[in-house]
Design an enzyme around this catalytic site. Structure first.
Site, PDB file in Angstrom:
ATOM      1  N   GLU A  18       0.825  -1.215   0.000  1.00  0.00           N
ATOM      2  CA  GLU A  18       0.000   0.000   0.000  1.00  0.00           C
ATOM      3  C   GLU A  18       0.859   1.265   0.000  1.00  0.00           C
ATOM      4  O   GLU A  18       0.354   2.344  -0.270  1.00  0.00           O
ATOM      5  CB  GLU A  18      -0.918   0.015   1.237  1.00  0.00           C
ATOM      6  CG  GLU A  18      -2.021  -1.029   1.192  1.00  0.00           C
ATOM      7  CD  GLU A  18      -2.701  -1.231   2.557  1.00  0.00           C
ATOM      8  OE1 GLU A  18      -3.876  -1.614   2.557  1.00  0.00           O
ATOM      9  OE2 GLU A  18      -2.069  -1.019   3.602  1.00  0.00           O
ATOM     10  N   THR A  94      -6.332   0.378   2.345  1.00  0.00           N
ATOM     11  CA  THR A  94      -7.486  -0.041   1.572  1.00  0.00           C
ATOM     12  C   THR A  94      -8.631  -0.413   2.513  1.00  0.00           C
ATOM     13  O   THR A  94      -8.429  -0.587   3.717  1.00  0.00           O
ATOM     14  CB  THR A  94      -7.135  -1.259   0.699  1.00  0.00           C
ATOM     15  OG1 THR A  94      -6.690  -2.306   1.563  1.00  0.00           O
ATOM     16  CG2 THR A  94      -6.040  -0.919  -0.291  1.00  0.00           C
ATOM     17  N   LYS A 177     -14.994  -0.634   5.622  1.00  0.00           N
ATOM     18  CA  LYS A 177     -14.668  -1.710   6.577  1.00  0.00           C
ATOM     19  C   LYS A 177     -13.189  -2.035   6.396  1.00  0.00           C
ATOM     20  O   LYS A 177     -12.756  -2.347   5.287  1.00  0.00           O
ATOM     21  CB  LYS A 177     -15.523  -2.938   6.288  1.00  0.00           C
ATOM     22  CG  LYS A 177     -15.135  -4.169   7.098  1.00  0.00           C
ATOM     23  CD  LYS A 177     -16.077  -5.334   6.805  1.00  0.00           C
ATOM     24  CE  LYS A 177     -15.613  -6.594   7.502  1.00  0.00           C
ATOM     25  NZ  LYS A 177     -14.479  -7.248   6.820  1.00  0.00           N
ATOM     26  N   ASP A 178     -12.435  -1.904   7.495  1.00  0.00           N
ATOM     27  CA  ASP A 178     -11.013  -2.194   7.402  1.00  0.00           C
ATOM     28  C   ASP A 178     -10.568  -2.990   8.619  1.00  0.00           C
ATOM     29  O   ASP A 178     -11.406  -3.516   9.370  1.00  0.00           O
ATOM     30  CB  ASP A 178     -10.198  -0.898   7.212  1.00  0.00           C
ATOM     31  CG  ASP A 178      -9.901  -0.207   8.536  1.00  0.00           C
ATOM     32  OD1 ASP A 178     -10.650  -0.437   9.528  1.00  0.00           O
ATOM     33  OD2 ASP A 178      -8.931   0.561   8.596  1.00  0.00           O
ATOM     34  N   MET A 179      -9.239  -3.072   8.832  1.00  0.00           N
ATOM     35  CA  MET A 179      -8.728  -3.866   9.935  1.00  0.00           C
ATOM     36  C   MET A 179      -7.763  -3.072  10.824  1.00  0.00           C
ATOM     37  O   MET A 179      -7.043  -3.671  11.626  1.00  0.00           O
ATOM     38  CB  MET A 179      -8.030  -5.139   9.394  1.00  0.00           C
ATOM     39  CG  MET A 179      -8.991  -6.048   8.642  1.00  0.00           C
ATOM     40  SD  MET A 179      -8.197  -7.491   7.862  1.00  0.00           S
ATOM     41  CE  MET A 179      -7.591  -8.383   9.281  1.00  0.00           C
ATOM     42  N   GLU A 180      -7.744  -1.732  10.683  1.00  0.00           N
ATOM     43  CA  GLU A 180      -6.770  -0.948  11.452  1.00  0.00           C
ATOM     44  C   GLU A 180      -7.275   0.378  12.019  1.00  0.00           C
ATOM     45  O   GLU A 180      -6.858   0.778  13.130  1.00  0.00           O
ATOM     46  CB  GLU A 180      -5.531  -0.625  10.579  1.00  0.00           C
ATOM     47  CG  GLU A 180      -4.664  -1.813  10.233  1.00  0.00           C
ATOM     48  CD  GLU A 180      -5.106  -2.530   8.959  1.00  0.00           C
ATOM     49  OE1 GLU A 180      -5.921  -1.939   8.206  1.00  0.00           O
ATOM     50  OE2 GLU A 180      -4.673  -3.667   8.711  1.00  0.00           O
ATOM     51  N   ASP A 203     -12.861  -3.541  -2.491  1.00  0.00           N
ATOM     52  CA  ASP A 203     -13.834  -4.636  -2.582  1.00  0.00           C
ATOM     53  C   ASP A 203     -15.134  -4.166  -1.957  1.00  0.00           C
ATOM     54  O   ASP A 203     -15.154  -3.192  -1.205  1.00  0.00           O
ATOM     55  CB  ASP A 203     -13.299  -5.873  -1.845  1.00  0.00           C
ATOM     56  CG  ASP A 203     -12.894  -5.544  -0.418  1.00  0.00           C
ATOM     57  OD1 ASP A 203     -13.751  -5.673   0.470  1.00  0.00           O
ATOM     58  OD2 ASP A 203     -11.751  -5.119  -0.180  1.00  0.00           O
TER      59      ASP A 203
HETATM   60  N1  SAH Z   1      -5.056 -11.148   1.673  1.00  0.00           N
HETATM   61  C1  SAH Z   1      -4.387  -9.933   1.338  1.00  0.00           C
HETATM   62  C2  SAH Z   1      -4.047  -9.138   2.559  1.00  0.00           C
HETATM   63  C3  SAH Z   1      -5.119  -8.891   3.522  1.00  0.00           C
HETATM   64  S1  SAH Z   1      -6.399  -7.859   2.982  1.00  0.00           S
HETATM   65  C4  SAH Z   1      -3.174 -10.242   0.514  1.00  0.00           C
HETATM   66  O1  SAH Z   1      -2.881 -11.406   0.313  1.00  0.00           O
HETATM   67  O2  SAH Z   1      -2.485  -9.330   0.055  1.00  0.00           O
HETATM   68  C5  SAH Z   1      -6.779  -6.907   4.331  1.00  0.00           C
HETATM   69  C6  SAH Z   1      -6.144  -5.544   4.359  1.00  0.00           C
HETATM   70  O3  SAH Z   1      -6.865  -4.670   3.516  1.00  0.00           O
HETATM   71  C7  SAH Z   1      -6.254  -4.969   5.753  1.00  0.00           C
HETATM   72  O4  SAH Z   1      -5.108  -4.199   6.052  1.00  0.00           O
HETATM   73  C8  SAH Z   1      -7.539  -4.134   5.717  1.00  0.00           C
HETATM   74  O5  SAH Z   1      -7.420  -2.903   6.425  1.00  0.00           O
HETATM   75  C9  SAH Z   1      -7.804  -3.883   4.246  1.00  0.00           C
HETATM   76  N2  SAH Z   1      -9.142  -4.285   3.752  1.00  0.00           N
HETATM   77  C10 SAH Z   1      -9.491  -4.184   2.444  1.00  0.00           C
HETATM   78  N3  SAH Z   1     -10.750  -4.646   2.261  1.00  0.00           N
HETATM   79  C11 SAH Z   1     -11.217  -5.055   3.474  1.00  0.00           C
HETATM   80  C12 SAH Z   1     -12.443  -5.631   3.925  1.00  0.00           C
HETATM   81  N4  SAH Z   1     -13.462  -5.879   3.094  1.00  0.00           N
HETATM   82  N5  SAH Z   1     -12.563  -5.955   5.235  1.00  0.00           N
HETATM   83  C13 SAH Z   1     -11.545  -5.705   6.090  1.00  0.00           C
HETATM   84  N6  SAH Z   1     -10.371  -5.168   5.715  1.00  0.00           N
HETATM   85  C14 SAH Z   1     -10.181  -4.828   4.423  1.00  0.00           C
END
Ligand code: SAH
Length: 241
Positions: A18, A94, A177-180, A203
């Protein structure tokens, strides 16, 4: 240099992918690990008068993947705050968007609010603590300058969403929706450092396609949009630092 380096702006991103374009475009120099107990990495440079430090969560030593998620987000943020004393924290990355809220792949968001959709504690007091709702620094002019949307970004530990998660995302009227983001906002609040997030949709959570397939297909274009947004943000007259 590292010991005394202070940041005007801390850019924090979970994944190296990223940020590579931002590092290249702004010619940020690697300064490596900044915390003895973490694989997180830092890069630095000046953008105009502003000293910028970009941190990524680094690669996990056991699993050899980027350390996405709320725990590395919080530990990296706390270590970077202690080391670089930034005046502003910007979480860049993302996110998932929502068709039901008019979302599209590639949308850029500067959320007005963050929360957690997967921390559920049905006990008065703890319920609100676990939900972790926090307002971000108000940046309407910057949002307009970047052509970004507002709304709520909700964070959790999973890329997918359970029915319980979806119900809470609906209640929150989440548009990202994210993870951070909410984890970093939590630490920033404790340190009394203003926090904003810049998120690009890779997505759509409520689309039948699996989010991981859309994520991987759209990661490159989202990364380009984030780098363009970062360049504008770092030069903006609308920042408080
Ligand atoms: N599987 C991916 C990496 C993880 S995706 C790879 O192989 O490259 C998750 C990352 O993208 C997290 O850092 C999160 O913040 C973000 N993200 C993007 N779309 C997301 C979603 N629908 N739900 C949660 N996090 C998402």
């Amino acid at each position: 240099m590292l010991g005394s380096l202070k940041a005007d702006i801390l850019l924090q991103a979970a994944m190296r992918t990223e940020t590579q374009l931002i590092i290249d475009r702004e010619a940020l120099q690697p300064i490596g690990a900044f915390d003895a107990n973490s694989p997180a990495e830092a890069f630095t440079g000046k953008v105009g008068p502003r000293q910028v430090v970009l941190v990524t969560h680094g690669r996990d030593p056991t699993h050899q993947c980027d350390r996405i998620g709320t725990i590395p987000a919080a530990t990296t943020c706390a270590a970077a705050l202690a080391r670089f004393s930034p005046k502003l924290i910007v979480n860049i990355g993302t996110c998932g968007g929502f068709l039901a809220r008019g979302g599209s792949i590639g949308d850029l968001h500067l959320p007005e609010r963050v929360a957690f959709h997967d921390q559920r504690v049905p006990i008065p007091g703890f319920r609100e603590f676990a939900r972790g709702e926090l307002n971000t620094l108000p940046v309407d002019a910057l949002r307009a300058e970047l052509g970004a949307l507002g709304g709520t970004c909700s964070s959790g530990g999973s890329l997918d969403a359970t029915p319980e998660d979806r119900a809470i995302l609906e209640t929150l009227e989440a548009r990202c929706k994210d993870m951070e983001a909410a984890a970093i906002a939590f630490v920033a609040r404790d340190w009394r450092v203003p926090f904003i997030a810049v998120k690009c949709v890779t997505d759509l959570v409520d689309d039948p396609e699996a989010v991981q397939d859309a994520f991987l297909r759209n990661l490159r274009s989202a990364t380009m949009r984030l780098a363009t947004a970062a360049s504008a943000l770092l030069r903006s007259d609308y920042l408080p630092v």
